[in-house]
Motif scaffolding. Structure first.
Motif, PDB file in Angstrom:
ATOM      1  N   CYS A 202       0.859  -1.173   0.000  1.00  0.00           N
ATOM      2  CA  CYS A 202       0.000   0.000   0.000  1.00  0.00           C
ATOM      3  C   CYS A 202       0.901   1.229   0.000  1.00  0.00           C
ATOM      4  N   ILE A 203       0.725   2.061  -1.018  1.00  0.00           N
ATOM      5  CA  ILE A 203       1.464   3.319  -1.083  1.00  0.00           C
ATOM      6  C   ILE A 203       0.439   4.404  -0.780  1.00  0.00           C
ATOM      7  N   ARG A 204       0.598   5.059   0.336  1.00  0.00           N
ATOM      8  CA  ARG A 204      -0.326   6.124   0.736  1.00  0.00           C
ATOM      9  C   ARG A 204       0.261   7.459   0.302  1.00  0.00           C
ATOM     10  N   TYR A 205      -0.601   8.279  -0.284  1.00  0.00           N
ATOM     11  CA  TYR A 205      -0.178   9.603  -0.725  1.00  0.00           C
ATOM     12  C   TYR A 205      -0.936  10.662   0.064  1.00  0.00           C
ATOM     13  N   PHE A 206      -0.179  11.514   0.735  1.00  0.00           N
ATOM     14  CA  PHE A 206      -0.737  12.620   1.505  1.00  0.00           C
ATOM     15  C   PHE A 206      -0.559  13.886   0.665  1.00  0.00           C
ATOM     16  N   PRO A 207      -1.673  14.426   0.121  1.00  0.00           N
ATOM     17  CA  PRO A 207      -1.545  15.576  -0.784  1.00  0.00           C
ATOM     18  C   PRO A 207      -1.149  16.853  -0.050  1.00  0.00           C
ATOM     19  N   GLY A 208      -0.658  17.801  -0.856  1.00  0.00           N
ATOM     20  CA  GLY A 208      -0.337  19.112  -0.308  1.00  0.00           C
ATOM     21  C   GLY A 208      -1.626  19.853   0.043  1.00  0.00           C
ATOM     22  N   GLU A 209      -1.487  21.010   0.598  1.00  0.00           N
ATOM     23  CA  GLU A 209      -2.652  21.793   1.002  1.00  0.00           C
ATOM     24  C   GLU A 209      -2.933  22.858  -0.047  1.00  0.00           C
ATOM     25  N   SER A 210      -3.427  22.402  -1.217  1.00  0.00           N
ATOM     26  CA  SER A 210      -3.654  23.312  -2.338  1.00  0.00           C
ATOM     27  C   SER A 210      -5.111  23.723  -2.476  1.00  0.00           C
ATOM     28  N   GLY A 211      -6.007  23.069  -1.753  1.00  0.00           N
ATOM     29  CA  GLY A 211      -7.437  23.320  -1.925  1.00  0.00           C
ATOM     30  C   GLY A 211      -8.026  22.420  -3.006  1.00  0.00           C
ATOM     31  N   LYS A 212      -7.172  21.724  -3.751  1.00  0.00           N
ATOM     32  CA  LYS A 212      -7.616  20.804  -4.805  1.00  0.00           C
ATOM     33  C   LYS A 212      -7.021  19.418  -4.542  1.00  0.00           C
ATOM     34  N   GLU A 213      -7.131  18.959  -3.320  1.00  0.00           N
ATOM     35  CA  GLU A 213      -6.509  17.697  -2.919  1.00  0.00           C
ATOM     36  C   GLU A 213      -7.050  16.506  -3.701  1.00  0.00           C
ATOM     37  N   ASN A 214      -8.376  16.481  -3.967  1.00  0.00           N
ATOM     38  CA  ASN A 214      -8.977  15.357  -4.692  1.00  0.00           C
ATOM     39  C   ASN A 214      -8.416  15.272  -6.108  1.00  0.00           C
ATOM     40  N   GLU A 215      -8.336  16.401  -6.788  1.00  0.00           N
ATOM     41  CA  GLU A 215      -7.782  16.443  -8.145  1.00  0.00           C
ATOM     42  C   GLU A 215      -6.306  16.039  -8.134  1.00  0.00           C
ATOM     43  N   GLU A 216      -5.577  16.515  -7.160  1.00  0.00           N
ATOM     44  CA  GLU A 216      -4.162  16.168  -7.025  1.00  0.00           C
ATOM     45  C   GLU A 216      -3.986  14.663  -6.833  1.00  0.00           C
ATOM     46  N   CYS A 217      -4.824  14.061  -5.992  1.00  0.00           N
ATOM     47  CA  CYS A 217      -4.735  12.615  -5.735  1.00  0.00           C
ATOM     48  C   CYS A 217      -5.051  11.810  -6.989  1.00  0.00           C
ATOM     49  N   GLN A 218      -6.024  12.250  -7.783  1.00  0.00           N
ATOM     50  CA  GLN A 218      -6.356  11.539  -9.019  1.00  0.00           C
ATOM     51  C   GLN A 218      -5.192  11.588 -10.018  1.00  0.00           C
ATOM     52  N   THR A 219      -4.536  12.725 -10.103  1.00  0.00           N
ATOM     53  CA  THR A 219      -3.383  12.871 -10.994  1.00  0.00           C
ATOM     54  C   THR A 219      -2.233  11.970 -10.538  1.00  0.00           C
ATOM     55  N   VAL A 220      -1.990  11.963  -9.243  1.00  0.00           N
ATOM     56  CA  VAL A 220      -0.931  11.105  -8.683  1.00  0.00           C
ATOM     57  C   VAL A 220      -1.258   9.637  -8.926  1.00  0.00           C
ATOM     58  N   ALA A 221      -2.518   9.244  -8.751  1.00  0.00           N
ATOM     59  CA  ALA A 221      -2.927   7.848  -8.962  1.00  0.00           C
ATOM     60  C   ALA A 221      -2.607   7.398 -10.390  1.00  0.00           C
TER      61      ALA A 221
END
Length: 166
Positions: free
Chosen positions: A64-83
């Protein structure tokens, strides 16, 4: 088995570093509150092994690789891009002298954290401890008046093979 898990963990670390660069913290151990973001945490969730044939074993390692997004206000979008990037960069990992393929890849969001699951399954051969070699052996066999030793042959009348003893 832990040698395999550690080598896969190291290969995941290297692959994440190559894909995402220095702007992302990559950890192998869980950190407490206040850890740097964006960050990845690599963990082997489950590892199983079963004997396949002889000294061959099939090892299944679920990471399991867990990704903790930055505090950009667009965390969901950031996580989808990282995925999407994780699906690509974790597909093949160099482990030992070969490569291992990531299978059963899936991801989910939980409490604002991306959790990316991937299996790295492979066959391994476990060699048993070496058996000490026999240093010396002797054998004695009697055949029609002759005594044979492993290192020499001597007849009862004092001859060695076809040669006469003086």
């Amino acid at each position: 088995m832990f040698k395999i898990i550690n080598s896969i963990t190291e290969a995941i670390y290297i692959s994440l570093q190559a894909e995402f660069g220095d702007g992302y913290k990559i950890c192998r151990e869980e950190k407490g509150q206040g850890a740097e973001v964006p960050a990845f945490l690599i963990r082997c969730q489950r590892s199983t092994g079963s004997q396949f044939q002889g000294k061959r074993y099939f090892r299944q390692n679920c990471f399991c690789i867990r990704y903790f997004p930055g505090e950009s206000g667009k965390e969901n979008e950031e996580c989808q891009t990282v995925a999407e990037r994780l699906f690509t960069c974790l597909r093949w990992l160099p482990v030992g002298a070969g490569q291992v393929m990531g299978t059963n890849m899936q991801c989910e969001m939980a409490d604002g954290v991306l959790q990316f699951f991937v299996n790295y399954d492979r066959f391994v051969r476990e060699d048993s401890a070496p058996v000490p070699k026999m240093e010396e052996i002797s054998e004695e066999v009697s055949v029609k008046g002759q005594v044979k030793h492993a290192d020499k042959e001597k007849s009862v009348n004092g001859t060695f093979g076809e040669h006469r003893e003086g």
